[in-house]
Design an enzyme around this catalytic site. Sequence first.
Site, PDB file in Angstrom:
ATOM      1  N   CYS A  40      -2.255  -2.655   7.603  1.00  0.00           N
ATOM      2  CA  CYS A  40      -2.093  -3.584   6.477  1.00  0.00           C
ATOM      3  C   CYS A  40      -0.799  -4.384   6.526  1.00  0.00           C
ATOM      4  O   CYS A  40      -0.781  -5.551   6.133  1.00  0.00           O
ATOM      5  CB  CYS A  40      -2.257  -2.835   5.170  1.00  0.00           C
ATOM      6  SG  CYS A  40      -3.979  -2.292   4.970  1.00  0.00           S
ATOM      7  N   HIS A  53     -10.636   0.407  -3.040  1.00  0.00           N
ATOM      8  CA  HIS A  53     -12.020   0.397  -2.593  1.00  0.00           C
ATOM      9  C   HIS A  53     -12.987   0.995  -3.616  1.00  0.00           C
ATOM     10  O   HIS A  53     -12.676   2.019  -4.238  1.00  0.00           O
ATOM     11  CB  HIS A  53     -12.156   1.216  -1.304  1.00  0.00           C
ATOM     12  CG  HIS A  53     -11.308   0.734  -0.169  1.00  0.00           C
ATOM     13  ND1 HIS A  53     -11.312  -0.568   0.269  1.00  0.00           N
ATOM     14  CD2 HIS A  53     -10.434   1.395   0.645  1.00  0.00           C
ATOM     15  CE1 HIS A  53     -10.490  -0.680   1.296  1.00  0.00           C
ATOM     16  NE2 HIS A  53      -9.933   0.480   1.539  1.00  0.00           N
ATOM     17  N   LYS A  71      -6.889  -5.231  -3.096  1.00  0.00           N
ATOM     18  CA  LYS A  71      -7.666  -5.777  -1.979  1.00  0.00           C
ATOM     19  C   LYS A  71      -8.601  -4.704  -1.450  1.00  0.00           C
ATOM     20  O   LYS A  71      -8.350  -3.514  -1.628  1.00  0.00           O
ATOM     21  CB  LYS A  71      -6.717  -6.244  -0.873  1.00  0.00           C
ATOM     22  CG  LYS A  71      -5.842  -5.113  -0.356  1.00  0.00           C
ATOM     23  CD  LYS A  71      -4.820  -5.576   0.635  1.00  0.00           C
ATOM     24  CE  LYS A  71      -3.974  -4.424   1.119  1.00  0.00           C
ATOM     25  NZ  LYS A  71      -4.720  -3.406   1.860  1.00  0.00           N
ATOM     26  N   HIS A  74     -10.782   6.785   1.193  1.00  0.00           N
ATOM     27  CA  HIS A  74      -9.393   6.687   0.719  1.00  0.00           C
ATOM     28  C   HIS A  74      -9.263   5.590  -0.329  1.00  0.00           C
ATOM     29  O   HIS A  74     -10.073   4.661  -0.366  1.00  0.00           O
ATOM     30  CB  HIS A  74      -8.451   6.383   1.895  1.00  0.00           C
ATOM     31  CG  HIS A  74      -8.709   5.036   2.508  1.00  0.00           C
ATOM     32  ND1 HIS A  74      -9.728   4.807   3.403  1.00  0.00           N
ATOM     33  CD2 HIS A  74      -8.112   3.835   2.322  1.00  0.00           C
ATOM     34  CE1 HIS A  74      -9.737   3.535   3.748  1.00  0.00           C
ATOM     35  NE2 HIS A  74      -8.773   2.910   3.106  1.00  0.00           N
ATOM     36  N   HIS A 122     -17.605   1.969  -0.269  1.00  0.00           N
ATOM     37  CA  HIS A 122     -17.031   0.947   0.630  1.00  0.00           C
ATOM     38  C   HIS A 122     -17.462   1.113   2.092  1.00  0.00           C
ATOM     39  O   HIS A 122     -17.519   2.219   2.627  1.00  0.00           O
ATOM     40  CB  HIS A 122     -15.500   0.968   0.547  1.00  0.00           C
ATOM     41  CG  HIS A 122     -14.878  -0.253   1.128  1.00  0.00           C
ATOM     42  ND1 HIS A 122     -14.156  -0.245   2.304  1.00  0.00           N
ATOM     43  CD2 HIS A 122     -14.913  -1.542   0.700  1.00  0.00           C
ATOM     44  CE1 HIS A 122     -13.756  -1.479   2.557  1.00  0.00           C
ATOM     45  NE2 HIS A 122     -14.196  -2.283   1.610  1.00  0.00           N
ATOM     46  N   ASP A 175       0.791  -1.238   0.000  1.00  0.00           N
ATOM     47  CA  ASP A 175       0.000   0.000   0.000  1.00  0.00           C
ATOM     48  C   ASP A 175       0.827   1.295   0.000  1.00  0.00           C
ATOM     49  O   ASP A 175       0.523   2.225   0.758  1.00  0.00           O
ATOM     50  CB  ASP A 175      -0.977   0.002   1.192  1.00  0.00           C
ATOM     51  CG  ASP A 175      -1.998  -1.138   1.141  1.00  0.00           C
ATOM     52  OD1 ASP A 175      -1.937  -1.951   0.201  1.00  0.00           O
ATOM     53  OD2 ASP A 175      -2.839  -1.224   2.054  1.00  0.00           O
TER      54      ASP A 175
HETATM   55  C1  VGL Z   1      -4.864   0.746   5.551  1.00  0.00           C
HETATM   56  C2  VGL Z   1      -6.503   1.610   6.900  1.00  0.00           C
HETATM   57  C3  VGL Z   1      -7.437   1.451   5.890  1.00  0.00           C
HETATM   58  C4  VGL Z   1      -3.415   0.372   5.392  1.00  0.00           C
HETATM   59  C5  VGL Z   1      -5.782   0.577   4.533  1.00  0.00           C
HETATM   60  O1  VGL Z   1      -2.933   0.298   4.243  1.00  0.00           O
HETATM   61  O2  VGL Z   1      -2.749   0.146   6.439  1.00  0.00           O
HETATM   62  N1  VGL Z   1      -5.227   1.250   6.727  1.00  0.00           N
HETATM   63  N2  VGL Z   1      -7.063   0.930   4.717  1.00  0.00           N
HETATM   64 ZN    ZN Z   2      -8.491   0.884   3.136  1.00  0.00          ZN
END
Ligand code: VGL
Ligand code: ZN
Length: 201
Positions: free
Chosen positions: A155, A52, A110, A85, A56, A12
């Site tokens: 994540c 997302h 994901k 986000h 979502h 991410d």
């Molecule tokens: C994440 C919160 C929501 C991450 C993703 O990448 O850690 N955190 N979505």
């Molecule tokens: Zn997220």
Amino acid sequence: MKAMDEVLLVIDVQNDFMPGGALAVPHGDEVVPAINALASQFAHVVLTQDWHPPQHVSFAEHHAGRQPFETVMLPYGEQVLWPTHCVQNTQGAALHAALSIPHAQAIVRKGYHPQVDSYSAFLEADRKTPTGLAGYLREKHVRRVHCVGLATDFCVAWSALDAKAAGFDVCVIEQACRAIDLNGSLARAWTDLAAAGVARE
Ligand code: VGL
Ligand code: ZN
């Protein structure tokens, strides 16, 4: 160069998690040069993208009267509500422009099911729907997974724990991760990772 049975899992590294982004991780941009340097040592590199749909379930805006960073109960358990986000195909969901890993061989997306979140690169938040990444890595004869990226306590930690549960040797490379740290989540993540036998490097 790392062995052929090792993979760097880059989690991410997306614009919305950078300073100024929709769900900014403090100092998130600092992981980019660190990851670029690491990636050059790996023959196998896999990336993930939080991805997302606009509606979502993890977005606070869809829960009347709720604010980002509050927690709600969903059919699969507790869910933190986030600012909107990493919406599919937006600039916020794009990988950081300075991430330079031309030899990365797969991108796992994901969190695309409207009603289920997925912090983990392996299993969705219902804890039973696989993303397919474990099977992909097994077919590539990967044994050890090195985790880096954002955010350490969400994540990255969930992915590392699930990689370990799927039977891989796992480490988290701390200097190439940054955390959100919500209500002690970072300390809890390191405790859980250590208890599971995930190495901290
Ligand atoms: C994440 C919160 C929501 C991450 C993703 O990448 O850690 N955190 N979505
Ligand atoms: Zn997220």
